[in-house]
Design a protein around this motif. Structure first.
Motif, PDB file in Angstrom:
ATOM      1  N   GLY A  47       3.801 -11.847  18.521  1.00 56.57           N
ATOM      2  CA  GLY A  47       3.985 -12.133  17.474  1.00 56.57           C
ATOM      3  C   GLY A  47       2.581 -12.591  16.139  1.00 56.57           C
ATOM      4  N   ASP A  58       4.768 -12.902  12.489  1.00 59.76           N
ATOM      5  CA  ASP A  58       5.572 -13.402  13.292  1.00 59.76           C
ATOM      6  C   ASP A  58       6.252 -13.941  14.083  1.00 59.76           C
ATOM      7  OD1 ASP A  58       6.949 -11.497  10.565  1.00 59.76           O
ATOM      8  OD2 ASP A  58       6.873 -10.337  11.848  1.00 59.76           O
ATOM      9  N   GLU A  59       7.313 -14.979  14.153  1.00 61.27           N
ATOM     10  CA  GLU A  59       7.710 -15.439  15.824  1.00 61.27           C
ATOM     11  C   GLU A  59       7.475 -14.825  16.560  1.00 61.27           C
ATOM     12  OE1 GLU A  59       6.936 -19.123  15.360  1.00 61.27           O
ATOM     13  OE2 GLU A  59       6.331 -18.847  13.786  1.00 61.27           O
ATOM     14  N   GLN A  61       8.428 -12.182  19.382  1.00 66.57           N
ATOM     15  CA  GLN A  61       9.865 -11.281  18.859  1.00 66.57           C
ATOM     16  C   GLN A  61      10.069  -9.759  20.015  1.00 66.57           C
ATOM     17  OE1 GLN A  61      10.079 -10.298  14.880  1.00 66.57           O
ATOM     18  NE2 GLN A  61       8.725  -8.545  15.402  1.00 66.57           N
ATOM     19  N   SER A 106      14.220  -3.346  25.732  1.00 69.84           N
ATOM     20  CA  SER A 106      12.567  -4.417  24.710  1.00 69.84           C
ATOM     21  C   SER A 106      11.997  -5.259  25.816  1.00 69.84           C
ATOM     22  CB  SER A 106      13.774  -4.925  24.013  1.00 69.84           C
ATOM     23  OG  SER A 106      14.453  -5.332  24.444  1.00 69.84           O
ATOM     24  N   GLU A 108       9.824  -9.055  26.130  1.00 73.27           N
ATOM     25  CA  GLU A 108      10.403 -10.595  25.213  1.00 73.27           C
ATOM     26  C   GLU A 108       8.920 -11.351  26.296  1.00 73.27           C
ATOM     27  OE1 GLU A 108      13.297 -13.315  22.244  1.00 73.27           O
ATOM     28  OE2 GLU A 108      13.606 -11.540  24.034  1.00 73.27           O
ATOM     29  N   CYS A 114       5.077 -17.649  26.445  1.00 71.17           N
ATOM     30  CA  CYS A 114       4.841 -18.186  25.239  1.00 71.17           C
ATOM     31  C   CYS A 114       3.732 -19.046  25.125  1.00 71.17           C
ATOM     32  CB  CYS A 114       6.082 -19.116  24.828  1.00 71.17           C
ATOM     33  SG  CYS A 114       6.983 -17.771  23.887  1.00 71.17           S
TER      34      CYS A 114
END
Length: 147
Positions: A47, A58-59, A61, A106, A108, A114
């Protein structure tokens, strides 16, 4: 002769990782994470920066392949696929397939991804913040090198 457990051998190996050694596995990891596409995929999934038409950051996602492709200008489908597969293999990204028509896939960031994304964000911000200075130095250098 004392024997060691697999856990003890891993602990010793971990203390002995040295990226300056050609055979060190951390060198392969550094090669992977220093790739520009890896940095941009991590930034997009994290994000980092507004998406087209948005003004807020954004965070982290999930994003679909097509969203990533639109977000990262200039990346080919083949290179994005290879990058995502490599990041999935290294545990940085998870791939989720949803059985819809057509199938939805998708991507992530994992917790490991992270943790790296935060570092890569710093590199990206540094590059964006110092680009003018670097361009000035390049122009000066090129001018000095001209006959």
């Amino acid at each position: 002769m004392a024997t060691s457990t697999a856990s003890e051998r891993r602990a010793v190996a971990k203390r002995e990782y040295d990226a300056f050694l050609a055979v060190c596995p951390s060198r392969q990891l550094l090669e992977r994470i220093s790739d520009k596409w890896v940095a941009l995929v991590l930034a997009a999934l994290g994000g980092d920066g507004p998406r087209p038409g948005e003004t807020t950051v954004d965070e982290p996602q999930p994003m679909r392949f097509s969203e990533l492709s639109r977000r990262i200008s200039g990346v080919s489908q083949k290179m994005l696929t290879q990058t995502l597969r490599a990041l999935e293999r290294d545990g940085m990204v998870t791939r989720t397939v949803t059985p819809t028509v057509p199938v939805t896939v998708s991507y992530e960031l994992t917790d490991l991804g992270c943790s790296l994304q935060g570092i890569m964000r710093g590199f990206k911000e540094w590059a964006e913040g110092h680009m003018e200075e670097v361009l000035t130095h390049r122009a000066s250098y090129d001018h000095r090198q001209s006959p």
